[in-house]
Each structure stands twice: as structure tokens, then as C-alpha cells.
Design an enzyme around this catalytic site. Structure first.
Site, short mmCIF file in Angstrom:
data_model
loop_
_atom_site.label_atom_id
_atom_site.label_comp_id
_atom_site.label_asym_id
_atom_site.label_seq_id
_atom_site.Cartn_x
_atom_site.Cartn_y
_atom_site.Cartn_z
CB SER A 66 -6.94 1.66 -6.33
OG SER A 66 -6.64 0.89 -7.46
CE LYS A 69 -9.25 -0.78 -7.91
NZ LYS A 69 -8.02 -1.60 -7.69
CE1 TYR A 193 -11.13 -0.21 -11.80
CE2 TYR A 193 -9.55 -0.05 -13.59
CZ TYR A 193 -9.83 -0.29 -12.26
OH TYR A 193 -8.81 -0.59 -11.39
CE1 TYR A 241 -5.50 -3.16 -4.67
CE2 TYR A 241 -3.60 -1.75 -4.31
CZ TYR A 241 -4.87 -1.94 -4.80
OH TYR A 241 -5.51 -0.92 -5.43
CB VAL A 259 -0.97 3.15 -8.79
CG1 VAL A 259 -0.90 1.70 -8.46
CG2 VAL A 259 -2.00 3.45 -9.84
N1 GLN Z 1 -6.32 2.42 -12.45
C1 GLN Z 1 -5.36 1.55 -11.82
C2 GLN Z 1 -5.41 0.17 -12.43
O1 GLN Z 1 -6.47 -0.31 -12.70
C3 GLN Z 1 -5.65 1.50 -10.36
C4 GLN Z 1 -4.73 0.58 -9.62
C5 GLN Z 1 -4.36 1.12 -8.28
O2 GLN Z 1 -4.51 2.27 -7.97
N2 GLN Z 1 -3.79 0.26 -7.47
O3 GLN Z 1 -4.41 -0.46 -12.66
#
Ligand code: GLN
Length: 305
Positions: A66, A69, A193, A241, A259
Site C-alpha cells: 500500500s 498508493k 493494482y 487506516y 501489509v
Molecule cells: N495489495 C494489498 C491489498 O490490496 C495492499 C493492502 C495494504 O498494504 N494495506 O489488499
């Protein structure tokens, strides 16, 4: 002398984190991430002066997930400016990063660009006219330029492993599309993605790539400074988050987690920091990465407050 003191602190920090008993759990819902050794820890700090200090497993590659992003948001914001906020909000979220219920409550407009639904919209917006190389040429260019390293690449096995099991993200994408908030077909968007999330970097590369957010002069060509400030504000509000309040309270500067266990943190005017330890806390953020940033913040006085 100040540099040596900071380097000494980072080495001690690494030793403490390596010894830590409670390390969190690696992400299991992406098969390729489930096998990563939880005992690793690395940190790298890029300073405004151009120096870089590192300790621990700072050269070990990991999946940025993530954290990507932030880079897709930079491109989408650079392209569309404030029009982007018609499709995605800039408010914190009270739900977990892949929440379905929140998206329906908000009528198909994700709360912010860092929850998964918001990132799907941002990637769609970044890509209005997807280019040849799998759609991610522009993002890879941006990341490589920001980091000053052409070797940064995508781990296609991680991408494929996530795509095969991306049921939750598919459900978010179909809902968004039903609301008219996605231009691309869901399958194509999800492929892109998952590849974006599978960009692999080490702490040294990631800390370098974050310099454009820290307001260092050298990085101003990548994104205008006002937009970089906006991204920092969103990272503070939503980069962790529903654990963002906790992160702001204990660390005190903007950060974005993934993650894979990485965190990119920005101390405006002072530093771009990457930390990595694969074990996650209950919010899905690196447990030891967060603790290390808290200790670094206390040691340096870098809290923006
Ligand atoms: N690729 C992961 C997902 O879409 C990214 C989520 C994350 O890093 N929090 O679930």
C-alpha cells in the site's frame, strides 16, 4: 557529530528491534507474503543535507504494497489537481483498509485515497489512457526517478499471487464500477493494482523515493510543493487506516504503511524515512516499524507538533 549520534541511535534501535519478543503477524491473505521471515528489521533515513543513514536489513527487498498508493496519488493529483477529490474523499476512515460497508455508506465515493477502494479510484485516475507496458510505465518512471535508482521493479510472482486471491478488492471494484466511479474494466484495473502493490524496494530505495514529500529542493520537479504538502496531510490522517490516530499520537509525523511491513514516513523539511519489519499489528501496520518510528521521533524531536 550529530550524524554520528543519529547513526549510533539507529544501530541500537536495530539491535532492540531484532531482540523484540512481540513482533506481530505477517500478512496471510496474500500467499507470497505469508512466507516472509518475521525476524527482520531495517531502517533508512535520508536527511535534507543529502546524507543517508541506515541500520539493520536496510538493503533487503520487500513488497511495498500500500505504500505504492502514495506514488499513484502523486501522479493522479499531478494530472487532475483538485478535480480528483470529486471521485475520492480526503477524510479519515473509521474502518479497516479493505472495508466494503464503508464504501456503500458513502455512496461509492471512498473516504480517502489510501483505503483500498480509494486507491482503486486513484489508480484508475492515474491511468486514464493506459500505456503499453502493462499500464505502469509512468508509475515505474516516477518511482525510479524519485529514488534515483533504475533497478526498482515489480515482483510478478507477488502480483500474480495477490491477483488470484483478490476477492475482496474485486468486490470493491465492482461496487465502484456500479456507481460509475471507475473507467476501466475491473479485471484490467485489478491486474494493474496488484502489480503496483508488488513493487519491490529496500529501505534505502524507499527512503530515497520519499524525498519529494519532504520538501527537499532537489525533488521539487516531481510534484509541486503544495501538492506534496496535501499528500503529507492525507498520510497523517489516513496513511495507517483506522490506526492513523494512534500513529499520529505516538509518532507525530506523516506515514504510509503497507501489509508487506514497510512504512514510509516524512518529516517535512528534515527527513524521509523508510522502516521495514514484516510483522503487523491489529490494524495491518508494521508493529515494530511503528515502534521504531516512535523511538526515533522521541530521540530526534521530529514530531511536527
Ligand atoms: N495489495 C494489498 C491489498 O490490496 C495492499 C493492502 C495494504 O498494504 N494495506 O489488499
Amino acid at each position: 557529530a550529530a550524524l554520528e549520534t543519529l547513526q549510533g541511535f539507529l544501530v541500537g534501535l536495530d539491535a532492540r528491534m531484532k531482540r523484540a519478543h512481540k513482533r506481530g503477524r505477517v500478512a496471510h491473505y496474500i500467499p507470497q507474503l505469508a512466507s516472509v521471515d518475521v525476524h527482520q528489521f531495517g531502517i533508512s533515513v535520508c536527511l535534507a543535507s543529502g546524507e543517508r543513514l541506515s541500520a539493520g536489513d536496510a538493503a533487503t527487498p520487500f513488497s511495498i504494497q500500500s505504500i505504492s498508493k502514495v506514488f499513484s496519488l502523486a501522479i493522479a493529483l499531478g494530472r487532475h489537481g483538485d478535480r480528483l477529490w470529486k471521485r475520492v474523499g480526503k477524510e479519515p476512515s473509521n474502518y479497516t483498509f479493505n472495508s466494503v460497508i464503508e464504501l456503500e455508506q458513502e455512496g461509492g465515493k471512498p473516504r480517502n485515497p489510501f483505503v483500498n477502494a480509494g486507491a482503486l479510484v486513484t489508480t484508475d485516475a492515474m491511468l486514464d489512457a493506459p500505456d503499453a507496458g502493462g499500464g505502469l510505465d509512468r508509475l515505474m518512471d516516477f518511482v525510479r526517478t524519485a529514488a534515483g535508482d533504475d533497478r526498482i521493479s515489480i515482483d510478478e510472482q507477488v502480483a500474480a499471487s495477490e491477483y488470484r486471491t483478490a476477492y475482496r478488492n474485486f468486490s470493491l471494484a465492482y461496487f465502484l464500477r456500479s456507481c460509475g466511479n471507475l473507467h476501466m474494466e475491473c479485471e484490467r484495473l485489478l491486474q494493474i493494482y496488484c502489480r503496483q502493490c508488488a513493487i519491490t524496494m529496500n529501505c534505502e530505495q524507499l527512503a530515497s523515493a520519499g524525498r519529494f514529500l519532504a520538501g527537499f529542493d532537489s525533488a521539487a520537479h516531481l510534484l509541486n510543493p503544495a501538492q506534496a504538502r496535501s499528500i503529507n496531510a492525507l498520510m497523517l490522517l489516513a496513511g495507517h487506516y483506522d490506526g492513523s490516530g494512534d500513529f499520529a499520537y505516538s509518532v507525530g509525523f506523516p506515514g504510509k504503511s503497507g501489509v508487506g511491513g514497510g512504512i514510509l514516513a516524512v518529516v517535512p523539511g528534515h527527513a524521509s524515512i523508510a522502516v521495514w519489519s514484516p510483522g503487523l499489528n491489529a490494524f495491518g501496520n508494521s508493529l515494530l516499524g511503528t515502534r521504531a518510528l516512535q523511538e526515533l521521533s522521541e530521540f530526534t524531536g521530529w514530531s511536527v507538533f
